[in-house]
Design a protein around this motif. Structure first.
Motif, PDB file in Angstrom:
ATOM      1  N   ALA A  30       0.842  -1.195   0.000  1.00 26.76           N
ATOM      2  CA  ALA A  30       0.000   0.000   0.000  1.00 26.76           C
ATOM      3  C   ALA A  30       0.881   1.250   0.000  1.00 26.76           C
ATOM      4  N   SER A  31       0.499   2.233  -0.790  1.00 23.17           N
ATOM      5  CA  SER A  31       1.278   3.478  -0.842  1.00 23.17           C
ATOM      6  C   SER A  31       1.326   4.144   0.524  1.00 23.17           C
ATOM      7  N   ARG A  32       0.259   3.980   1.332  1.00 19.10           N
ATOM      8  CA  ARG A  32       0.236   4.544   2.684  1.00 19.10           C
ATOM      9  C   ARG A  32       1.387   3.974   3.507  1.00 19.10           C
ATOM     10  N   LEU A  33       1.650   2.686   3.359  1.00 20.09           N
ATOM     11  CA  LEU A  33       2.732   2.041   4.095  1.00 20.09           C
ATOM     12  C   LEU A  33       4.084   2.573   3.646  1.00 20.09           C
ATOM     13  N   VAL A  34       4.250   2.739   2.344  1.00 17.54           N
ATOM     14  CA  VAL A  34       5.506   3.267   1.812  1.00 17.54           C
ATOM     15  C   VAL A  34       5.738   4.682   2.343  1.00 17.54           C
ATOM     16  N   LYS A  35       4.697   5.498   2.350  1.00 18.62           N
ATOM     17  CA  LYS A  35       4.810   6.874   2.856  1.00 18.62           C
ATOM     18  C   LYS A  35       5.168   6.885   4.345  1.00 18.62           C
TER      19      LYS A  35
END
Length: 53
Positions: A30-35
């Protein structure tokens, strides 16, 4: 995952929930996790700079 286990248990105490994890090469991130990782890494780096001074 824990939420799904809790809901299944609330619906029927005889339900067992099993999670099978895919090989990391086939998992979506998930992009949220990467951020979040990027933000925390930046915070850790800035903390190290403060500590080393």
């Amino acid at each position: 995952m824990i939420q799904m286990t809790a809901i299944n248990h609330a619906l029927n105490k005889n339900i067992e929930t099993v999670f099978l994890m895919a090989d990391p090469r086939h998992q979506a991130i998930a992009s949220r996790l990467v951020k979040e990782v990027a933000m925390l890494h930046a915070q850790i780096l800035s903390a190290r700079v403060l500590i080393s001074k």
